[in-house]
Every structure is written in C-alpha cells, then in structure tokens.
Design a protein around this motif. Structure first.
Motif, PDB file in Angstrom:
ATOM      1  N   ARG A 199      -5.094  84.477  -6.166  1.00 47.76           N
ATOM      2  CA  ARG A 199      -6.123  85.443  -6.573  1.00 47.76           C
ATOM      3  C   ARG A 199      -6.770  86.071  -5.347  1.00 47.76           C
ATOM      4  N   ILE A 200      -7.119  85.240  -4.347  1.00 46.21           N
ATOM      5  CA  ILE A 200      -7.733  85.782  -3.130  1.00 46.21           C
ATOM      6  C   ILE A 200      -6.736  86.711  -2.434  1.00 46.21           C
TER       7      ILE A 200
ATOM      8  N   GLU B 197      -4.427  88.421  -3.823  1.00 44.75           N
ATOM      9  CA  GLU B 197      -4.371  89.667  -4.594  1.00 44.75           C
ATOM     10  C   GLU B 197      -5.517  90.593  -4.226  1.00 44.75           C
ATOM     11  N   VAL B 198      -6.736  90.059  -4.227  1.00 47.56           N
ATOM     12  CA  VAL B 198      -7.887  90.908  -3.924  1.00 47.56           C
ATOM     13  C   VAL B 198      -7.787  91.433  -2.485  1.00 47.56           C
ATOM     14  N   MET B 199      -7.223  90.626  -1.584  1.00 50.43           N
ATOM     15  CA  MET B 199      -7.035  91.069  -0.203  1.00 50.43           C
ATOM     16  C   MET B 199      -5.916  92.097  -0.070  1.00 50.43           C
ATOM     17  N   GLY B 200      -5.160  92.305  -1.138  1.00 50.02           N
ATOM     18  CA  GLY B 200      -4.075  93.281  -1.059  1.00 50.02           C
ATOM     19  C   GLY B 200      -2.746  92.682  -0.636  1.00 50.02           C
ATOM     20  N   GLY B 201      -2.619  91.365  -0.749  1.00 49.38           N
ATOM     21  CA  GLY B 201      -1.353  90.708  -0.429  1.00 49.38           C
ATOM     22  C   GLY B 201      -0.490  90.560  -1.669  1.00 49.38           C
ATOM     23  N   ARG B 202       0.691  89.985  -1.471  1.00 49.49           N
ATOM     24  CA  ARG B 202       1.601  89.762  -2.599  1.00 49.49           C
ATOM     25  C   ARG B 202       2.303  88.417  -2.455  1.00 49.49           C
TER      26      ARG B 202
ATOM     27  N   TYR C  93     -14.112  88.986 -12.207  1.00 47.89           N
ATOM     28  CA  TYR C  93     -13.355  89.902 -11.343  1.00 47.89           C
ATOM     29  C   TYR C  93     -12.072  90.404 -12.002  1.00 47.89           C
TER      30      TYR C  93
END
Lengths: 276, 276
Positions: free
Chosen positions: B186-187, B189-194, B228
């Motif tokens: 989840r973190i 994802e929010v950071m824009g990772g995959r 979120y």
C-alpha cells in the motif's frame, strides 16, 4: 567446523538502530558561495564534526538530484540520529546545535511518534485565511513565532528534520523542485507519522520561488493525491489544495494496471527519464 | 587554510547509490534450526559472502522485531543492491542466486519503476474467485506457476525483494506479524511504485498461520486504509478487503489532530508501546 551462520557471516541484530553522530546535514547544493555561507554559519553555531556529518547533493553546474531524490539518495549513507535537510540558501544566524537538539528532544517527549519537523507549515485550509505555523526569518517574515511544537499537515522545503530510525521517503512518481516536503508529509501521513513545526529559528534568504515549473508541479501533485485524499483540503505554505470528489471516480474499480496507466498519463514529465 | 567544506568533512554526492554486494538477505529469525536450514539451502544455491550479506532480526527467545520493523531496521545497515526479506521457514530448494538475479534484471527491463517483487500475491478481488499470482512450493501448492512477472496489488510475507536504491518502508501505526507485506504494497502504491510476482521458486514450509492475532490485525488494516482507498477492493493471498465508502465520512474535514485521535482509537494495540 564453523556453523553455517558463521560461514555466511550472519549479523544478528537485537537492538535499536545506533548512530555515529547526532546530525546528518543534507543540502541540495547549487551554489558554492551560498553553501559555504550556510556551512560557516552552522559551524559558528556549534555544528561540527564532533556532532554532525555533512552531505552535499552536488547540483553545482547541473541538476543531478531533485528534491524528491534527496532523502532516498541520502538515507543509506547517513549515520546521524537525525537527518536535517536544508536548502543551500539558509543561514544559522539565530539558533544552533544545542537548541536544535533540545527542540527535537522536547518534541519526542511530546509525541514519541513524530516523523518530520520543520520551521514552516500549513495547519489547515480556511478560505481566504490559511492557517499556517511559521517560525522562520525570511523575506515574508512578519514575526510569527511558535512557543511549542505545532502539529501540521505540510512543511516548507527550506529546512526539515527526519529521524533516521523512523524515516519517510518521497514518492517515485513525482519529480522536480516543488512540493517535495508536501509529498513527504503525505507519505508520512499515510505511514501513520506526524509532522510538526518546531521553534527552531534560522534565516532563509529566499521567500520561495514561483517559477514556470510551479503550476505543472502543483497540477501533478493534485492529480496524484486526489485519489487518496478524497474530499480533503490541504494547506501548504505556498498554496492550497481542495481535492474534491473526482478521485472517487478515478479510483473506482482501479487495478494495479489501470493505476500505472493513470500515472503515465497524468504524472509523468515528458522527456524526463524515470517518470514515465 | 582549508575551505569550510573541507574543515567540516563535507561529502559531495554526485552519482547514484553504490552497492557492496548483490543481495542483503534479511530474515526474521525465531528458530535457529529453521534459519540454519534456510542458510544451508541458500549456500547450496550459490548465495554466499561473494555476492550476499545476511542479516538476522533476532527473535530467538523473544519477539524483538515485528514484521513492520524489519525493513526500517535493516535499510540503514544494508549494503546490497537488492534487499531480500524471508521468513526463517523458507528453503531455497529450486532456484538460486543466478536465477534470482536474472529474474530481477528481467523485471527491471520490463518495468524500470518496480519497487517490490515476491512469489505470491493478489491481482484483484473477484467475489468467490480471487485472482492471485502464485509461484511457490508450499502446503497449498496446486502447481500454479508464472512464466513472466505479474503486476499485483499485494504480496505474501514469506519472501519479497526490494531495491535499496528505491526503498519502501512500512507504516508506523500498524504492528505485529500479519499484513506487513500488504502494508508495504500500500505504501509502495501511494509512493508510485509497483509490485510484481516473479517466477522465482522456493519452498515455504508453512501455509500461513491464521492465529488469534489475525482478525484484530485485519480489522486495524481495514480501519487504517479505508480512509485512503475509498471505494476500492483489495485482494491479498490470505484475505480480501472491500473498503467501501465509510472512509469518506471519516476523512471529511479531517485535520492532523483528528487523524491522530482516530489512530489512537482505531489502530493502537492496547499495551503495546509505540502504537498509541
């Protein structure tokens, strides 16, 4: 015969992270004269090799690092208890090393779970009358000062402090020199951390630069976060966001693949490697 | 006279982060015999001091670290290009060091922006028919295998890999031994990772433990993230979440102070230091 753990050199960790010095002072350095002024002022206020290490992200001559790179590039190198990020145009002309340590220890006593501390930030949005917490000498200074730590939603980029034992890292889908502290505060928030303005005074020789890259950076920040902060407002020192409800539609039925596509279409900076 | 930068020992960083070895292999170690079995199997498959370092988070005899601590405690110590997290009850009985390196390089070629890779994860929620990606030999194994990296929303905790130059850290307001890889995703994802499941095969000697702490941990995860991930569904290997719309009401008009209060009331584990 040695055990397999010995043969592989296993390190058993059983306690909290240690630190070699109190402060790792990280600076995005574009201009040597400004950086030297900052270093001279820091040394005059007690920051020296006995208590601090200094890391310069070298942007002299060319931008090798942006604001979003700074913490992720530095954290694996840092050895300090606290990581202090500054612009190269700040000057420690008021408070020094003992004050900073004291303010951070006071903050830790107040909220052991804090993650970020700075000298200017937004508490909340109020139409036409933003609620800010300021404790900084800069060109806009009207003498606002704080007597104790103030819980905020965002911090200004000129100066902020992070704990090496409780770090927060910037987003990978944003870039540039605007909103990286606001982004750090958003990631900190989702991680369950808290950001504060603390009464530590320094001089920032700039009032913040609204250049041609500001509006597109603001729009990318808005498009990124409206899907996680649906219906929320956000106040920063330089602008505000009213995220509204459109993120509800954008996030509805979202998959990892559709999100990647959204990022490519809405957050990437054309021509900038690593953002597409 | 030496320059102020020399006197303060400034380090100028001008390039990307380096690494001493390919892999930092981090393990939450509760049982020495299981860990020794893992280490023996790793060494037999080519993981040794020439290419890897081994860090044990020492939970022998007592739980000193939980799953949420693991990455944040290890990252400042790690020197590898990739950080591999494993349970102590995995065994490298199929693929080895060359395969892992090859799979990660393939993934990097496919998606230079990846942040997490594992061997089991959830692609998306479908009622009664969860869509998972599995490439693992465990007690549930029905022989599902992947031929290429699969983009997922969540990863299982038994084994995952992170890039040291692009790290992701766990939440500070969750704790325990469940959902820490789901939280990391989840973190990320929010950071824009995959996150991806990759075709790297090992044996996990457990099928996952649904103990008395599972349901409360699941509920805390739900209460944290529904604010979120409004309207979103999430599939993990062991359960699913339908976050619904109640987070919209909870987040409406939220301030940093009201959020802190929500965390204390909904996410803290009674009696556990640092979570309240």
């Amino acid at each position: 015969m040695a055990s397999i753990a010995d043969r592989l050199g296993v390190r058993y960790l059983s306690g909290p992270l240690g630190h070699d010095v109190l402060f790792t002072i990280v600076t995005l350095v574009a201009d040597q004269d400004r950086y030297d002024r900052m270093l001279e002022s820091a040394a005059a206020k007690g920051f020296d090799t006995s208590n601090s290490e200094f890391i310069a992200l070298d942007n002299r001559g060319a931008n090798r690092f942006d604001g979003f790179d700074a913490m992720r590039r530095t954290l694996p190198e840092a050895k300090g208890r606290w990581i202090v990020f500054t612009h190269d145009d700040v000057e420690f002309d008021a408070d020094g090393v003992d004050a900073l340590r004291a303010r951070l220890e006071e903050l830790t006593a107040l909220d052991p779970g804090w993650t970020l501390a700075g000298n200017a930030g937004g508490i909340r949005y109020r139409r036409g009358n933003p609620l800010l917490a300021l404790h900084i000498a800069d060109p806009h200074d009207k003498g606002e000062r704080q007597a104790a730590p103030v819980l905020v939603e965002s911090l200004d980029e000129n100066f902020f402090v992070m704990r090496r034992d409780r770090p927060v890292l910037n987003s990978y889908d944003l870039s540039g020199f605007h909103f990286y502290a606001g982004d750090l505060c958003r990631i900190s928030e989702v991680m369950g951390g808290r950001a504060y303005v603390i009464p530590f005074l320094l001089r920032h020789h700039s009032g913040g630069k609204i250049d041609a890259s500001f509006a597109p950076a603001r729009e990318r920040f808005r498009r990124k976060y409206r899907r996680y902060f649906i219906g929320r407002d956000l106040q920063t020192t330089v602008t505000e966001f009213r995220f509204g409800l459109s993120g509800l539609r954008e996030g509805w039925g979202e998959t990892a693949a559709s999100r990647h596509s959204y990022q490519q279409q809405n957050l990437a900076v054309p021509g900038l490697a690593g953002t597409e």
